[in-house]
Write a protein that holds these residues in place. Sequence first.
Motif, PDB file in Angstrom:
ATOM      1  N   ILE A 244      -3.153  -2.836   1.873  1.00  0.00           N
ATOM      2  CA  ILE A 244      -4.455  -2.434   1.347  1.00  0.00           C
ATOM      3  C   ILE A 244      -4.540  -0.932   1.114  1.00  0.00           C
ATOM      4  O   ILE A 244      -4.579  -0.149   2.067  1.00  0.00           O
ATOM      5  CB  ILE A 244      -5.595  -2.869   2.304  1.00  0.00           C
ATOM      6  CG1 ILE A 244      -5.538  -4.373   2.597  1.00  0.00           C
ATOM      7  CG2 ILE A 244      -6.957  -2.469   1.747  1.00  0.00           C
ATOM      8  CD1 ILE A 244      -5.860  -5.254   1.426  1.00  0.00           C
ATOM      9  N   ASN A 245      -4.584  -0.532  -0.154  1.00  0.00           N
ATOM     10  CA  ASN A 245      -5.035   0.818  -0.484  1.00  0.00           C
ATOM     11  C   ASN A 245      -6.557   0.813  -0.524  1.00  0.00           C
ATOM     12  O   ASN A 245      -7.171  -0.236  -0.766  1.00  0.00           O
ATOM     13  CB  ASN A 245      -4.495   1.240  -1.854  1.00  0.00           C
ATOM     14  CG  ASN A 245      -3.022   1.609  -1.813  1.00  0.00           C
ATOM     15  OD1 ASN A 245      -2.570   2.294  -0.902  1.00  0.00           O
ATOM     16  ND2 ASN A 245      -2.276   1.161  -2.812  1.00  0.00           N
TER      17      ASN A 245
ATOM     18  N   LYS B 224      -5.414  -7.965  -3.706  1.00  0.00           N
ATOM     19  CA  LYS B 224      -4.145  -7.812  -3.018  1.00  0.00           C
ATOM     20  C   LYS B 224      -3.887  -8.987  -2.079  1.00  0.00           C
ATOM     21  O   LYS B 224      -2.745  -9.383  -1.869  1.00  0.00           O
ATOM     22  CB  LYS B 224      -4.163  -6.526  -2.170  1.00  0.00           C
ATOM     23  CG  LYS B 224      -3.734  -5.259  -2.883  1.00  0.00           C
ATOM     24  CD  LYS B 224      -2.254  -5.195  -3.145  1.00  0.00           C
ATOM     25  CE  LYS B 224      -1.818  -3.885  -3.766  1.00  0.00           C
ATOM     26  NZ  LYS B 224      -2.003  -2.737  -2.868  1.00  0.00           N
TER      27      LYS B 224
ATOM     28  N   TYR C 137      -8.988  -0.066   6.558  1.00  0.00           N
ATOM     29  CA  TYR C 137      -8.235   0.230   5.342  1.00  0.00           C
ATOM     30  C   TYR C 137      -9.117   0.193   4.098  1.00  0.00           C
ATOM     31  O   TYR C 137      -8.620   0.255   2.994  1.00  0.00           O
ATOM     32  CB  TYR C 137      -7.028  -0.721   5.270  1.00  0.00           C
ATOM     33  CG  TYR C 137      -6.226  -0.617   6.552  1.00  0.00           C
ATOM     34  CD1 TYR C 137      -5.448   0.505   6.794  1.00  0.00           C
ATOM     35  CD2 TYR C 137      -6.351  -1.566   7.560  1.00  0.00           C
ATOM     36  CE1 TYR C 137      -4.782   0.662   8.003  1.00  0.00           C
ATOM     37  CE2 TYR C 137      -5.683  -1.422   8.767  1.00  0.00           C
ATOM     38  CZ  TYR C 137      -4.903  -0.301   8.972  1.00  0.00           C
ATOM     39  OH  TYR C 137      -4.255  -0.137  10.171  1.00  0.00           O
TER      40      TYR C 137
ATOM     41  N   ALA D 274       0.849  -1.187   0.000  1.00  0.00           N
ATOM     42  CA  ALA D 274       0.000   0.000   0.000  1.00  0.00           C
ATOM     43  C   ALA D 274       0.891   1.244   0.000  1.00  0.00           C
ATOM     44  O   ALA D 274       2.058   1.186   0.403  1.00  0.00           O
ATOM     45  CB  ALA D 274      -0.906   0.000   1.229  1.00  0.00           C
TER      46      ALA D 274
ATOM     47  N   ASP E 281      -8.904  -1.760  -2.599  1.00  0.00           N
ATOM     48  CA  ASP E 281      -8.202  -2.978  -3.031  1.00  0.00           C
ATOM     49  C   ASP E 281      -9.012  -4.229  -2.685  1.00  0.00           C
ATOM     50  O   ASP E 281      -9.642  -4.309  -1.632  1.00  0.00           O
ATOM     51  CB  ASP E 281      -6.834  -3.083  -2.350  1.00  0.00           C
ATOM     52  CG  ASP E 281      -5.753  -2.275  -3.063  1.00  0.00           C
ATOM     53  OD1 ASP E 281      -6.018  -1.761  -4.164  1.00  0.00           O
ATOM     54  OD2 ASP E 281      -4.645  -2.161  -2.509  1.00  0.00           O
TER      55      ASP E 281
END
Lengths: 403, 403
Positions: free
Chosen positions: B112-113, B164, B135, A7, B116
């Motif tokens: 984690i963005n 992810k 997240y 991330a 995601d």
Amino acid sequence: MMSKQFAERTLKATEAGIADAFAVSDNADLISFAGGFPDAGLFPNAEMGDAFKEAFGNTQNLLQYHGDHGYQPLREQLAQRLSNDGTPTQPDDIILTQGAQQAIDLVARMLINPGDGLVVEAPTYFGALGAFDNYDPTYYEIPMQADGMDMHALRKALMAHSFKLIYTIPDFQNPTGVVMSLAKRQELLRLAREYNVVVLEDSPYRWLRFTGEQLPTLRALDTDDRVISLGSFSKILAPGLRLGWASGGQKWIAAIAALKNGADLESPFMTMVAVSNYLAHNDLDAHLAKLRAVYQAKKDAMVRVLHQELPAGFSADDPQGGFFVWLTAPAGVDMGVLLKDEILPQDHIAYIPSKNLYPSKRVVNAARLNFTGEDAATIRTGIARLSAALARATQPTVTAALS
Amino acid sequence: MMSKQFAERTLKATEAGIADAFAVSDNADLISFAGGFPDAGLFPNAEMGDAFKEAFGNTQNLLQYHGDHGYQPLREQLAQRLSNDGTPTQPDDIILTQGAQQAIDLVARMLINPGDGLVVEAPTYFGALGAFDNYDPTYYEIPMQADGMDMHALRKALMAHSFKLIYTIPDFQNPTGVVMSLAKRQELLRLAREYNVVVLEDSPYRWLRFTGEQLPTLRALDTDDRVISLGSFSKILAPGLRLGWASGGQKWIAAIAALKNGADLESPFMTMVAVSNYLAHNDLDAHLAKLRAVYQAKKDAMVRVLHQELPAGFSADDPQGGFFVWLTAPAGVDMGVLLKDEILPQDHIAYIPSKNLYPSKRVVNAARLNFTGEDAATIRTGIARLSAALARATQPTVTAALS
């Protein structure tokens, strides 16, 4: 090179270099003014060992899950202590955390949506930036002055942008050692009310005042539950306990508790019981008086040598308490480059360069020096060595000028 | 009503109700199958007290900051234990955390963005959802079968979306008790490689197998450093220690360490030293054998009464290990509504309704029953009472039918 699997915040964290602050070189000569290490000789090891022994001896379900906001008797003891310090506090206004560091992380988690405005003092505590970065705030840096944040700059920022949170260390600020004046504390709260911003008051050094009069906490001056205050046993007992707290209105404490569930379920009950036992059987005020005397002597040793030996153009502040002295170099001197290229490898001295203490990284000609971790003799040796190195590195010699 | 000052994740956390899992009613009659509480009678209190005493007696700088990935001797002991369990591990492949819960939070933070893709088993551990929620992932639920995740559903999801992370509890899954078969473990890793997804293997119950053959961990089967495994002392020694670990490739461990700095600086050195001392002086394998015997007897007690007393249309699984039995009600029965309206207030029985165990909240007719926290006699009483309540609540009486 980070994998694209990470991330974005992970890239920031691995670059932020909090760990570097605690880095030691392998050289046995190293004198470190970098980390915020207390003097381990002052830790109440024997008393804390007894407090753990008592906890293991007679506490039901000591090692079970307990949930909630932390051991109730310890929250009562803390509430009493905070109230005695002028900040009326009930046990339910407190949640115990993994040091104040976790409380910073959880308050940011509670408030910051990506892009939300966050005011920080400039410079500020780099560990707070390491927590805040995870929540992707928009930082606004308010310059520090000798009596705290520049209130004109703060007002201008609040007028121009939208903010969720103001982060401040009003007592013996990390890294500058500055105490925010009473007038500025009042003005800060007026502005926070006017613009409806939450204030996070981080105060791990408050009870380590050497000289001068204690001022009221921001939370004591707060009239509408917008200040959350953080404290820690790290600097007043020992950091290895990993025990701190947040105090504030119950709507904040309840939300922090819910978020702490996701972060680590709860803090270790056994440690909270042991610290409560310690407080019941020992005189924390007497212990604090001892810390203040030792740390003041160390601070005096550092400041005296700095004022005698620093080359022209450099200056160092003389703080009234806390853990840090702020060193300012002439404009154009990059204390980070100097550290890395010369002072750490050649002179075996470590400190925190100012660049790491601004989200913008915009100020490079200053440094944070910790005076609590090393003994007074080592401080004198180290500061003399640092001063000589700064002279060598920044004042061209006649030879060099002629070459 | 949440203030607009809170971040969006805070609303999720305060609704997620992790705390509810540990809620107790004030009624002294309450029998709780809700929390994942170990049997406190099995905690090695005296031995752990001695281990702390030894730590306080002869460890230099016990209460100082230490940084790094956790106490090296403990990481060596753990590496040896994981290697003996078939997962070759070096001390540097391990970071110690505040229980495995913090490791879940940090792995999500690392990867984690917002938005995601994240695969979770359905149902899954609600505490993991409490960490992941922060997240803002896009969840994809893969149904659980008797031998683990539905691999056809997983393949379809991986083909259709970008991911992810896959989160799985392969051994005695929380909440279903299911063990993932060897064939599915291999297939999961094939898919993870093919679609370049990281796998988070959460395994706090692995060493609590009552019957059947142990299978290799996912990390043991991993060929390209894409599995991060989590373990914990919470279920095998005591949760109050708040000590767990992540193990995996060093690129992951280094990034987790950087993020842990921002979260809480470090875990308590004194606790890591004490647990290391405990392991040095005590036979953990003998302790585990005792836990398995006691927990198997409790599980047998619970399953026997369930199979005798549950009304028609209900079923309960018989797990080979772990902490939980999965109860399935007839379609249309909402175990959460039943709990809240009748079974908790009238019958004083608590459990975790299935709704909380799916990000989508889509399955309501099941529940997680913990069998480790209460003693066998209480389990029998409680399950008989629960069965009677389920019969009363779901089978209309003749009187009711006539009215």
